[in-house]
Structure formats: C-alpha cells, structure tokens
Design an enzyme around this catalytic site. Sequence first.
Site, PDB file in Angstrom:
ATOM      1  N   ASP A 102       0.861  -1.179   0.000  1.00  0.00           N
ATOM      2  CA  ASP A 102       0.000   0.000   0.000  1.00  0.00           C
ATOM      3  C   ASP A 102       0.899   1.230   0.000  1.00  0.00           C
ATOM      4  O   ASP A 102       1.761   1.369   0.869  1.00  0.00           O
ATOM      5  CB  ASP A 102      -0.884   0.019   1.248  1.00  0.00           C
ATOM      6  CG  ASP A 102      -1.983  -1.043   1.179  1.00  0.00           C
ATOM      7  OD1 ASP A 102      -2.105  -1.708   0.136  1.00  0.00           O
ATOM      8  OD2 ASP A 102      -2.705  -1.194   2.174  1.00  0.00           O
ATOM      9  N   ASP A 119     -13.845  -5.998  -3.992  1.00  0.00           N
ATOM     10  CA  ASP A 119     -13.955  -6.032  -2.533  1.00  0.00           C
ATOM     11  C   ASP A 119     -15.310  -6.636  -2.199  1.00  0.00           C
ATOM     12  O   ASP A 119     -16.342  -6.135  -2.663  1.00  0.00           O
ATOM     13  CB  ASP A 119     -13.853  -4.615  -1.953  1.00  0.00           C
ATOM     14  CG  ASP A 119     -12.445  -4.053  -2.068  1.00  0.00           C
ATOM     15  OD1 ASP A 119     -11.488  -4.796  -1.784  1.00  0.00           O
ATOM     16  OD2 ASP A 119     -12.301  -2.875  -2.462  1.00  0.00           O
TER      17      ASP A 119
END
Lengths: 199, 258
Positions: free
Chosen positions: B11, B130
């Site tokens: 990330d 997701d």
Amino acid sequence: MAVAVIDSGGANVGSVRQALKRAGAETVLTQAPGVIKTASHVVLPGVGTAQAAMSTLKQAGLVSVIQGLTQPVLGVCLGLQLLFDASEEGLTPTPCLGIIPGSIKALRASPGLRLPHMGWNQLQWTTQEPIAQALSGDEWFYFVHSFAAVGDHPSLVARCQHGQSFAAVVRHNNFVACQFHPEKSATAGASLIEGFLRT
Amino acid sequence: MVAVRIIPCLDVKDGQVVKGVRFKDHRVMGDIVDLASRYRDHSADELVFYDITASPEKRSVDLKWIERVADAIDIPFCVAGGIRSVADARAVLRAGADKVSINSPALANPTLIDEMVDALGSQCVVVGVDSIEDNGQWWVRQNTGHPEAMTNPNRLTLDWVSEAQSRGAGEIVLNCMDADGVRSGYDIQQLKAVRAACRVPLIASGGAGQAQHFIDVFQQADVDGALAATIFHANTLPIPSLKQHLAKAAVHVRPTGF
C-alpha cells in the site's frame, strides 16, 4: 554497443530497455530504418495485439527493414509472434513479418485451464541455443499471453506446456525470440539478455 | 506447469509503503524501492502496488514512484488505485507497470473494462473486487479505500465477477473484506464459489496469517495466486520459507533462487 529497440507501440518498451541497460548495453528506442539497420543488435518487443503492432510497423515502413536484418535480433512476447507468417489473433487472421514459417494460434481452452497463460513456468530445451549457454535448463520464466506458436515448429529450441505444448523460444538464422518476458524474469531473464548481447 | 504466484501487496502513500488494519490507522512499513527490491530477491512472483490515497482523493496515480520501481526490479508488477480511464492505464503501463487493477471506477462504469481491454489487451487488465458477506450472500463494496466513502452498489459478487470476465478482464483479485487484516486465513468458502465461476486467473486476498493459510487456499480453493501484506512486510513469514512450506505440501511453486 548500441541496441536498437524497435518502437512497435507496445507498453513494455521501457522495461525491455531497462533490462538491456542493466546488462550493460546502450539502447535507442526507434522507428528509424537507418538506426535499426546499423545497430549491433535489434530487439523487437511487443505487448498488445498483432494487428496493432503490424499496423505500427507498416506505417513506419519497417516490414522490409526487419525482414532484411542480418545482425542478432531478439523478439519478445508479441515480438516472437510477429516473426511468423500470420497470427489468428483478431476477427480475421493478421499477416505478420513472414520471417519464420508457420502461424500463431490461440491457446486452446480446456476445463480447469486458466487463460491467459499468466505466471512463471519452466522450459524444455530441445536444441543448443547460443543465448542460453549460461542456463542450467531448470530456470523459470514469466509468461503472459493467450496466443502462441503451438505444437512443434522447425524453429523451436525450447518448448513450454500450458494445456498444450507451444514454442517458448524459437531460432531462425540471426532471429531468436521468446514467448515469455526475459525483462521480467529476474536472474534467469537477465542471463538470457546477457547471452543475446554476447551473440 | 505454471507455478502458483506469491504476491506481496504494497500500500503506497506519499511514496512510502504503509499498512493499516481494515484500511485505517496507517503505519509506515518502509521505502517503496527498498521493499520491492527485497521481495524481488526473496523470489516474490509478482508485486501489487496500491496507491491508497489516489482514489479517495480523486487524483490520478503518481507516475514517479512507478518509474522508480520499474528501474529497480525485474519481476512483474501491477498498480492499483486512481486508474479511471484508458489514458490513466496507458500512462501507468508506459511508466513500467505490467498490469493495472481497477475496482471502484469499473463498478461505476463497467464499459471501462471493455475499453481498457480493447486498447491495452486483456492480459494487463485486472479487476479488483472487494466483497463482504451479508445475509448469507456475498456482495460487492465500492470506494472501500475510505470508510466514510464506502458505498454499496447492490451487486452480488458472483454476478460482478462473471460480468468483469465476460467484458474481458484478464485476472480477478478477490479481496474478502471479512477476512482482511485479521490473519485467521483466507475465506476458502467464498474463494471456492468464485473459482467455480471464474476461468481467468483468480488471486486470493485478505486473511493470510501463517504458511498453512497459503497451503489451504491453493489446495482447497484452487486459486492461481495469493496476495498478502503485513505478514510479509513485518517479515513474520519470509517468502523463501513460505515457498519451502508450499513445496513440502506439493503446491507447485517457483523455488527461491530461480
């Protein structure tokens, strides 16, 4: 040593140039026939469709230039496919450079087989290949493709399996090409690129 | 035979690698190029970089760190976050990435998948999903990068995966939100269900806490790759050791050193 990297419009030209630089070569990204003809080595990279790449090469007037090259030439991924007579990618087959006899076909789908063929795979070498002299034969290479020179061609020097057998490396006179991405295959790929620069 | 892929997910925030649990409380884990180089040397098969601030801030991904990564490593990598158009995707690939991953923008405009596939080829278009369980079914969530911005597009995960695939997506990354960040294993049941509907490569994401979780997800859910973050960044499970565990369990891996 100046290596001409042919700008065929693909997105991987930067990575290919970086890999050549790591191997100690100076590169030039070009569509200029004069630069390509006089380079010590020529690389034909390619990511995208055969149609798009052939139309770029035609517009740049490079078809006969590439066909006439006599120095070491390395095709990468789509660059391998472009060396053949034709590719069945697209709604109608795309005529390619016609340097290596045969045509490129879609990898056949079968239950449990994922397409595109994406990831690291091993090769089975069938012929002594000058650019692969430093390899043991057990190395892994990174593949991303849905089309290939399936089956056995006279030009095949290493094959790979993904549901069926296809050419991972081909050699035709001064032209050598790999279906995988040596520029993304870590140490094994770097070794092949160094081997190519030594030819 | 093609090997399964072990994929560290980095990330990225302000040019550094960060990690938060369930997308909150980000901690700096290290410099992006340092970590990428370490993973390359540890035989990671691929890397995913997720620009976690580009999407919520509605800006395009920063190309500078992509170029730095491309210069430093010689394994494939994918970039996610802030890619909303064919032009964005092309710029990211030109900067040296091998694939782009799109999530919320594809939910907002599914034809974006077709456009990217036509322009760039399906092999470099990844759709990230997701997914969360609700009333015994799996549902997609949108804009998950920011808890307050998260929305429910009212789509079943299995339907969305099928649609993304029929629009030409070359790979699906399924992030199981219930499992994410809690290190108790991948969501095998959900991944198995998605696997049955998915003929392109499927990557599992969310829940890795130990080597056995990777063995389970490859053996039971037949995924093509497994993505994890903290377990690798914190060096709890170094990739060479993970690959030894996998090889012992007869999972087909590319061993370290090749």
